[in-house]
Design a protein around this motif. Sequence first.
Motif, PDB file in Angstrom:
ATOM      1  N   TRP A   1      41.922  34.039  19.280  1.00 31.64           N
ATOM      2  CA  TRP A   1      40.718  33.791  20.067  1.00 31.64           C
ATOM      3  C   TRP A   1      40.959  32.794  21.200  1.00 31.64           C
ATOM      4  O   TRP A   1      40.260  32.815  22.220  1.00 31.64           O
ATOM      5  N   SER A   2      41.930  31.920  21.048  1.00 29.94           N
ATOM      6  CA  SER A   2      42.308  31.044  22.164  1.00 29.94           C
ATOM      7  C   SER A   2      42.857  31.865  23.315  1.00 29.94           C
ATOM      8  O   SER A   2      42.506  31.641  24.487  1.00 29.94           O
ATOM      9  N   ARG A   3      43.724  32.835  22.985  1.00 31.89           N
ATOM     10  CA  ARG A   3      44.274  33.712  24.032  1.00 31.89           C
ATOM     11  C   ARG A   3      43.167  34.545  24.681  1.00 31.89           C
ATOM     12  O   ARG A   3      43.107  34.699  25.911  1.00 31.89           O
ATOM     13  N   LYS A   4      42.287  35.102  23.862  1.00 32.73           N
ATOM     14  CA  LYS A   4      41.195  35.938  24.389  1.00 32.73           C
ATOM     15  C   LYS A   4      40.282  35.129  25.311  1.00 32.73           C
ATOM     16  O   LYS A   4      39.856  35.615  26.366  1.00 32.73           O
ATOM     17  N   LEU A   5      39.954  33.901  24.905  1.00 29.88           N
ATOM     18  CA  LEU A   5      39.037  33.069  25.688  1.00 29.88           C
ATOM     19  C   LEU A   5      39.616  32.743  27.057  1.00 29.88           C
ATOM     20  O   LEU A   5      38.952  32.939  28.085  1.00 29.88           O
ATOM     21  N   LEU A   6      40.867  32.238  27.083  1.00 32.91           N
ATOM     22  CA  LEU A   6      41.479  31.875  28.365  1.00 32.91           C
ATOM     23  C   LEU A   6      41.683  33.086  29.248  1.00 32.91           C
ATOM     24  O   LEU A   6      41.462  33.031  30.466  1.00 32.91           O
ATOM     25  N   ASN A   7      42.104  34.187  28.646  1.00 39.34           N
ATOM     26  CA  ASN A   7      42.319  35.411  29.423  1.00 39.34           C
ATOM     27  C   ASN A   7      41.010  35.921  30.028  1.00 39.34           C
ATOM     28  O   ASN A   7      40.945  36.296  31.208  1.00 39.34           O
TER      29      ASN A   7
ATOM     30  N   TRP B   1      37.425  45.839  54.659  1.00 37.34           N
ATOM     31  CA  TRP B   1      38.357  45.256  53.714  1.00 37.34           C
ATOM     32  C   TRP B   1      37.801  45.182  52.291  1.00 37.34           C
ATOM     33  O   TRP B   1      38.514  44.774  51.370  1.00 37.34           O
ATOM     34  N   LYS B   2      36.545  45.551  52.104  1.00 38.07           N
ATOM     35  CA  LYS B   2      35.947  45.433  50.781  1.00 38.07           C
ATOM     36  C   LYS B   2      36.731  46.176  49.700  1.00 38.07           C
ATOM     37  O   LYS B   2      36.966  45.629  48.609  1.00 38.07           O
ATOM     38  N   PRO B   3      37.169  47.443  49.928  1.00 38.26           N
ATOM     39  CA  PRO B   3      37.939  48.116  48.870  1.00 38.26           C
ATOM     40  C   PRO B   3      39.230  47.389  48.510  1.00 38.26           C
ATOM     41  O   PRO B   3      39.679  47.452  47.355  1.00 38.26           O
ATOM     42  N   VAL B   4      39.822  46.699  49.479  1.00 36.72           N
ATOM     43  CA  VAL B   4      41.073  45.967  49.234  1.00 36.72           C
ATOM     44  C   VAL B   4      40.858  44.906  48.154  1.00 36.72           C
ATOM     45  O   VAL B   4      41.714  44.714  47.280  1.00 36.72           O
ATOM     46  N   PHE B   5      39.723  44.220  48.210  1.00 38.19           N
ATOM     47  CA  PHE B   5      39.439  43.154  47.248  1.00 38.19           C
ATOM     48  C   PHE B   5      38.676  43.653  46.024  1.00 38.19           C
ATOM     49  O   PHE B   5      38.802  43.077  44.935  1.00 38.19           O
ATOM     50  N   PHE B   6      37.893  44.700  46.189  1.00 37.24           N
ATOM     51  CA  PHE B   6      37.095  45.193  45.068  1.00 37.24           C
ATOM     52  C   PHE B   6      37.955  45.873  44.002  1.00 37.24           C
ATOM     53  O   PHE B   6      37.659  45.771  42.804  1.00 37.24           O
ATOM     54  N   ILE B   7      38.993  46.594  44.399  1.00 38.52           N
ATOM     55  CA  ILE B   7      39.842  47.290  43.417  1.00 38.52           C
ATOM     56  C   ILE B   7      40.474  46.308  42.435  1.00 38.52           C
ATOM     57  O   ILE B   7      40.367  46.493  41.209  1.00 38.52           O
ATOM     58  N   PRO B   8      41.161  45.235  42.894  1.00 39.77           N
ATOM     59  CA  PRO B   8      41.691  44.283  41.909  1.00 39.77           C
ATOM     60  C   PRO B   8      40.594  43.581  41.116  1.00 39.77           C
ATOM     61  O   PRO B   8      40.808  43.225  39.946  1.00 39.77           O
ATOM     62  N   ALA B   9      39.412  43.389  41.718  1.00 42.74           N
ATOM     63  CA  ALA B   9      38.308  42.772  40.973  1.00 42.74           C
ATOM     64  C   ALA B   9      37.894  43.644  39.796  1.00 42.74           C
ATOM     65  O   ALA B   9      37.725  43.155  38.666  1.00 42.74           O
ATOM     66  N   TYR B  10      37.725  44.943  40.039  1.00 38.27           N
ATOM     67  CA  TYR B  10      37.351  45.860  38.954  1.00 38.27           C
ATOM     68  C   TYR B  10      38.458  45.952  37.900  1.00 38.27           C
ATOM     69  O   TYR B  10      38.177  46.046  36.696  1.00 38.27           O
ATOM     70  N   LEU B  11      39.702  45.920  38.349  1.00 33.07           N
ATOM     71  CA  LEU B  11      40.821  45.947  37.404  1.00 33.07           C
ATOM     72  C   LEU B  11      40.808  44.706  36.512  1.00 33.07           C
ATOM     73  O   LEU B  11      41.104  44.791  35.314  1.00 33.07           O
ATOM     74  N   CYS B  12      40.470  43.555  37.088  1.00 32.00           N
ATOM     75  CA  CYS B  12      40.407  42.321  36.301  1.00 32.00           C
ATOM     76  C   CYS B  12      39.354  42.418  35.202  1.00 32.00           C
ATOM     77  O   CYS B  12      39.595  42.007  34.059  1.00 32.00           O
ATOM     78  N   ILE B  13      38.195  42.945  35.537  1.00 33.80           N
ATOM     79  CA  ILE B  13      37.126  43.083  34.547  1.00 33.80           C
ATOM     80  C   ILE B  13      37.538  44.054  33.447  1.00 33.80           C
ATOM     81  O   ILE B  13      37.376  43.791  32.249  1.00 33.80           O
ATOM     82  N   PHE B  14      38.103  45.197  33.847  1.00 32.30           N
ATOM     83  CA  PHE B  14      38.561  46.195  32.874  1.00 32.30           C
ATOM     84  C   PHE B  14      39.643  45.620  31.962  1.00 32.30           C
ATOM     85  O   PHE B  14      39.593  45.773  30.731  1.00 32.30           O
ATOM     86  N   SER B  15      40.619  44.940  32.545  1.00 29.27           N
ATOM     87  CA  SER B  15      41.730  44.396  31.757  1.00 29.27           C
ATOM     88  C   SER B  15      41.277  43.319  30.795  1.00 29.27           C
ATOM     89  O   SER B  15      41.783  43.228  29.665  1.00 29.27           O
ATOM     90  N   SER B  16      40.320  42.490  31.233  1.00 24.34           N
ATOM     91  CA  SER B  16      39.823  41.446  30.332  1.00 24.34           C
ATOM     92  C   SER B  16      39.155  42.056  29.106  1.00 24.34           C
ATOM     93  O   SER B  16      39.274  41.526  27.989  1.00 24.34           O
ATOM     94  N   LEU B  17      38.462  43.160  29.295  1.00 23.06           N
ATOM     95  CA  LEU B  17      37.838  43.849  28.162  1.00 23.06           C
ATOM     96  C   LEU B  17      38.894  44.430  27.223  1.00 23.06           C
ATOM     97  O   LEU B  17      38.759  44.359  25.997  1.00 23.06           O
ATOM     98  N   ILE B  18      39.931  45.030  27.793  1.00 22.31           N
ATOM     99  CA  ILE B  18      41.024  45.571  26.977  1.00 22.31           C
ATOM    100  C   ILE B  18      41.659  44.478  26.138  1.00 22.31           C
ATOM    101  O   ILE B  18      41.909  44.641  24.929  1.00 22.31           O
TER     102      ILE B  18
END
Length: 427
Positions: A297-303, A398-415
């Motif tokens: 849970w320490s890893r999950k929280l920080l991630n 430039w919005k897609p340039v920054f939005f794609i990694p943003a969505y990936l971050c949210i998805f990866s944090s859930l994984i």
Amino acid sequence: MKFPKRYAIVLLTFLCTNVCYIERMGFSIAYTAAADSIGVNQSSKGMILSTFYYGYVLSQIPGGWAAQSVGGRRILLLSFLLWSLTCALVPLDPSRISVLVMARLLVGIAQGFIFPSIHTVLAQWVPPHERSRSVSLTTSGMYLGAAAGMLLLPSIVKHRGPQSVFLVEAGLGISWCVLWYKFASDPPHLDHPKSTGLPITKSKEKGSLMHPAKIPWKKMILSMPVWAIVVNNFTFHYSLYVLMNWLPTYFELGLQLSLQEMGSSKMLPYLNMFVFSNLGGVIADHLITRRLLSVSWSRKLLNSIGFVVSALALLVLPLFKTSAGTVLCSSVSLGFLALGRAGFAVNHLDIAPKHAGIVMGVSNTAGTLAGIIGVGLTGRILEMAKATDVNLSSPDSWKPVFFIPAYLCIFSSLIFLIFSGGERIFE
């Protein structure tokens, strides 16, 4: 009080990643200056600059295997010596494309062995309650190296010429090799009962040798905690490489600002990564040592905190029309990404201490591919945007340039939140 040997090992691995990123930043600065002076086209420049990553991605998994089979300490020394000598011996002549391609491919292959070797060494030396801050300190050397390169190397190019950067990098690399050869060693197993790395046994014929366990490839491939690390490594490097490579262009085209006028402010995102990377490690070890949270849970929280806050910063970045706002958002985004490394990046040592180099090699392969994919995809996105915004002067383009990694971050944090683990699953 005697200075513990493991602290010296961690400090040396910090210097290792620092020098590696000075080299990467230095080549980009020196080659760009040399190529621009003779009018090399952008396509040729891009090919030379990207060659490193093709070599780098090829050697990640072999690097993990070699570190586990031969020893991380030895492989780290050999790989560092190889790229240092390459820098010292190869002339920086942009007209000799084939020579530079081979040199950058060789440097990429050599440096691909470094991070799997580091994780193998840290798995041997560092006890579980010190892993977070040790790995965080080691990896923070990357960001400090990038910041130092951005600050110091352009002046060296200006006053001493591009080739001098190669000699400085080679000198730093060989100096580190001398320090590593003198002060690094394999840990005696009995002196490190809490270390859960590769066992050290005695042999009458050959002295102290490592006998690594057989690599459980099938179990790794089917392991969801391993895939949680791989997915988050991919997202981390996608976001990092897109910002590193395209943020300067965004300043110049999207905001119509000169990088020279920004001064030292362009270093702030990397310095923020250095600070937050170490902060994440200290927080994680505190949570684990004081038993406030389990390792998992320490890893999950920080991630989760790191990746979600980074995503939010990327989503609001295009809303700012000034350099101060953009620097703030990019600094927050990269800083919290680095904080998240106290989650996924340390998790290699939690779930597979005896195979940390292999798992690191697999996940870092995904991270390197993310850089290649992300940088190339961003270029195609911007080319498509030119159909309606020829000069790319509108932040909306430039919005897609920054939005794609943003969505990936949210998805990866859930994984990572769902599938990661904190207990050892590979023996």
